[in-house]
Design an enzyme around this catalytic site. Structure first.
Site, short mmCIF file in Angstrom:
data_model
loop_
_atom_site.label_atom_id
_atom_site.label_comp_id
_atom_site.label_asym_id
_atom_site.label_seq_id
_atom_site.Cartn_x
_atom_site.Cartn_y
_atom_site.Cartn_z
N ASP A 281 0.87 -1.17 0.00
CA ASP A 281 0.00 0.00 0.00
C ASP A 281 0.91 1.23 0.00
O ASP A 281 2.13 1.11 0.24
CB ASP A 281 -0.96 -0.01 1.20
CG ASP A 281 -2.16 0.91 0.97
OD1 ASP A 281 -2.09 1.80 0.08
OD2 ASP A 281 -3.18 0.76 1.67
C1 BGC Z 1 -5.09 3.20 -0.02
C2 BGC Z 1 -5.15 2.20 -1.16
C3 BGC Z 1 -4.98 2.92 -2.47
C4 BGC Z 1 -3.67 3.68 -2.44
C5 BGC Z 1 -3.40 4.43 -3.73
C6 BGC Z 1 -3.87 4.08 -0.10
O1 BGC Z 1 -3.99 5.13 0.80
O2 BGC Z 1 -5.11 2.52 1.21
O3 BGC Z 1 -6.38 1.53 -1.13
O4 BGC Z 1 -5.03 2.01 -3.53
O5 BGC Z 1 -3.73 4.63 -1.39
O6 BGC Z 1 -4.27 5.47 -3.91
#
Ligand code: BGC
Length: 741
Positions: A281
């Protein structure tokens, strides 16, 4: 039982053999007739880039390509780069013809600020449809829009189980049941990947709250982990052939998920046999050697741990070349398997990818997901030949429709058909449809004007603002000035000279002199934390890292008497704003009285209420925000034929439930909001949705609700409820929910 995705090599073997034979035949013919220039060119290209031979298996193609790569070329694939138009980006390797990777959210439409896309209903609406074929179409539409935008990795679906429904990402989930989640997620993944876009199942694992999401440890026993929290990931791998898995921010049993050998190496890649790749993530990588050794293949969105640090670790022997090769091979293999080499995207971030079919699908999904919770006396469906007037009430019905959720899953809709528009259109000319807002938008009250505020110096208007370069209001302020109101939206920028854009705090002090005596309601809205003191008493505590959140409180004040007022605020990172509002007694009821009057003089009243969910913060309670409960009660008293429509990301408490005859849950319905709800209200479609989560009677009935369980104490969240999650908990305790799963 299911369509098996292209990663499942064994099942595609006969087709592969056929293609292999045909290719051999073609190559053979080519060598017999060297005078044909096209055939010559094909042969040269196949020799130069043998991995482009589609008849070979993804594994073999990845082997051939990997063998040509330098260390730097390999490492370039293992972390994000700046420079693309996507939320995650890895540039193309032109020497070897490896396409760029553009990673883009999901799951309810192409997100991350892109325009020209379809805003579909939130995934939980699809979960409420219980319809895997609809979900597959939803995935296909998302995949094709991603592809059209030039993105070839979709950061969807979210399959985390709704453990405590206060989770701010509840709208992104597929509910509380592992099997339902697994079935729907698999269909979504198959749909996405049918468009030659890699799906990313997230967030692995036990990522069930926003509160302290980057530091909290989910302490879960092995059985619960497997039976509840990993099931959907297992299906995504084994049944749907998902290409990528995103590991989560949190720790699991005190080891960060993105460097957790049990989760990644042992379970995902070992037991589940996952042949794809694991990405972190955004900012969830915490180390170099432990992370890559545990099974993390790609750091996102940058190169903090998998850039130079990884190269050094390879050069000094801490990480073997075999480990690097495995990570690169997984990425390449997946790209071959899903078709990124053979069907490279020709889209671009500026392209308009929404279309009439997708809008129709958005509407169909919103209709299919709407759940009829209550219909006493057959109030629904509405019959336009029998009713003459409808009162449509609430901010969500018109001025502030709650069509989408917030955070990385937020989709910018090309338009939103509001409930008022949809109902007016469907009701036709024989029915008078009128609107009353009833309350301000989700509880934010008008800002307190400067004339009621006096700085500590006693002269002038406004409050004294002191700004600090830390988040704890400590030391001497670097900036001091009088601010006329507290109504700021800095949007992540510095609030003034000397103050940084992130990690700062401010305090405003002075006196407040109320114009009349009576009960005042104050609202304090902020991203991140804020708190309000009147005469040194803490009245509103909104002090936490969060997306924009409003808290309200009431207090008795006397006209003309000065009260000491103090507002404190801190900004950690991301967006930044704070607003202090109030309602002056006697003036607050103007909106409400209009709504009550309208309800009284109409045949039917329909009240739309909503919560506002976003990644980044949890709901502080399951109560409807602001004065929405009071609005419903007042309208229901004025008109016994009151219908309530919930636009919520999950369950809410309903103290008024016995006072209203009809009730619908319509979730966050996307751009076709008003058309879909009108079709349900007038009986054009059957509200056949069923709740994918339990709605409790009271907050005390919630599973996982002791502080040790949720949100955890000292960043330790104990999943001591074990497998008794969602309806399993209610069954086990013999608790009757308000509305069952
Ligand atoms: C989120 C993810 C997301 C990523 C990119 C993170 O803060 O938890 O679900 O895909 O950001 O935007």
């Amino acid at each position: 039982m299911r369509y098996l995705g292209p990663l499942c090599g064994a099942k595609t073997a006969p087709r592969t053999l056929l293609i292999l034979l045909l290719t051999l035949l073609l190559l053979g013919l080519g060598s017999l007739s060297p005078a044909v220039p096209g055939a010559q060119a094909r042969t040269t290209a196949a020799t130069a880039r043998p991995w482009m031979n589609r008849s070979l298996s993804p594994d073999r193609r990845a082997d051939l390509l990997l063998a040509q790569m330098t260390l730097d070329e390999k490492l370039a694939l293992l972390h994000g780069w700046s420079g693309g138009s996507y939320v995650g980006y890895i540039p193309a390797n032109t020497r070897l013809g490896i396409p760029a990777l553009g990673l883009e959210d999901g799951p309810a439409g192409v997100a991350d600020g892109m325009t020209g896309v379809t805003a579909f209903p939130a995934p939980e609406a699809l979960a409420a449809s219980w319809d895997t074929s609809l979900m597959r179409q939803y995935g296909q539409a998302l995949g094709s829009e991603e592809w059209g935008k030039g993105a070839n990795v979709a950061l969807a679906p979210t399959v985390n189980i709704l453990r405590n429904p206060q989770w701010g990402r509840s709208f992104e989930t597929l509910g509380e049941d592992p099997y339902l989640t697994a079935m729907l997620a698999s269909a979504d993944i198959e749909g996405i990947q049918s468009q030659h876009v890699i799906a990313t199942v997230k967030h692995y694992a036990a990522n069930n709250q926003e509160y302290h999401r980057t530091t909290v440890s989910a302490n879960v026993d092995e059985r619960t982990l497997h039976e509840i929290y990993l099931t959907a990931f297992e299906y995504a791998v084994k049944e749907a052939g998902v290409g990528a898995v995103m590991c989560s921010y949190n720790k699991v049993n005190n080891v960060y998920a993105c460097e957790n050998p049990y989760l990644l190496a042992t379970t995902l890649k070992g037991t589940f046999g996952f042949p794809g790749f694991v990405m972190s993530d955004w900012g969830a990588t915490h180390s170099t050697v432990p992370a890559i050794t545990a099974g993390l293949d790609m750091e996102m969105p940058d190169s903090t741990y998998f850039g130079n640090a990884l190269k050094q670790a390879v050069l000094n022997g801490q990480v073997s070349m075999a480990t690097i090769d495995e990570a690169v091979h997984r990425i390449l293999r997946t790209m071959f398997a899903i078709g990124l080499f053979d069907y490279p995207t020709t889209g671009s971030p500026k392209a308009t990818v929404t279309n009439a079919q997708h809008a129709q699908l958005a509407r169909q999904a919103a209709e299919a997901g709407t759940v009829l919770l209550k219909n006493d006396g057959q109030l629904l469906p509405l019959d336009p030949s029998k009713i003459h007037s409808i009162a449509v009430i609430g901010p969500a019905a018109s001025v502030a429709p709650q069509a989408t959720g917030g955070g990385s899953a937020h989709v910018i809709p090309p338009y939103v058909v509001t409930p008022l528009q949809g109902i007016t259109q469907r009701a036709g000319s024989g029915v008078t449809v009128r609107y009353a807002q009833g309350i301000t938008t989700t509880g934010t009250l008008p800002p307190i004007e400067a004339q009621y505020l006096t700085p500590p110096s006693g002269s002038g208007q406004g409050l004294l603002g002191e700004y600090f370069t830390n988040m704890t209001l400590s030391g001497s302020p670097v900036l001091t000035r009088v601010d006329s109101q507290i109504n700021f939206d800095w949007n992540g920028q510095s609030p003034g000279p000397g103050v940084p854009a992130t990690q700062w705090s401010a305090r405003w002090t002075g006196t407040l002199t109320p114009p009349v005596s009576g009960t005042y309601t104050f609202s304090l809205t902020s991203d991140d934390g804020s708190r309000l003191y009147i005469n040194n008493q803490l009245l509103i505590d909104n002090w936490r890292d969060q997306a924009t959140t409003t808290e309200t409180a009431t207090i008795q004040l006397t006209a003309g008497q000065p009260y000491a007022i103090r507002v404190e605020y801190y900004q950690n990172g991301g967006a930044s704003n704070v607003a202090l509002g109030w309602s002056i007694p006697g003036q607050e009821n103007a909106l409400l009285s209009q709504a009550v009057e309208l309800a009284r003089s109409s045949d039917v009243a329909i009240v739309f209420v909503n919560d506002v969910e976003s990644e980044g913060s949890d709901r502080s309670s399951l109560e409807l925000p602001g004065a929405q409960d009071q609005l419903i009660e007042a309208v229901a008293q004025a008109n016994p034929r009151t219908i309530v429509v919930l636009n919520t990301g999950g369950p809410v408490l309903m103290p008024w439930v016995d006072q209203v005859p009809a009730l619908l849950e319509a979730w966050y319905p996307g751009q076709e909001d008003g058309n879909a709800i009108a079709a349900v209200l007038f009986g054009d479609v059957n509200p056949s949705g069923k709740l994918p989560m339990t709605f409790p009677r009271s907050a005390s009935d919630l599973p996982a609700s002791t502080p040790a369980q949720y949100p955890g104490i000292n960043d330790q969240a104990d999943y001591s409820e074990g497998v008794f999650v969602g309806y399993r908990y209610y069954d086990e305790r013999g608790i009757t929910p308000l509305f069952p799963f």
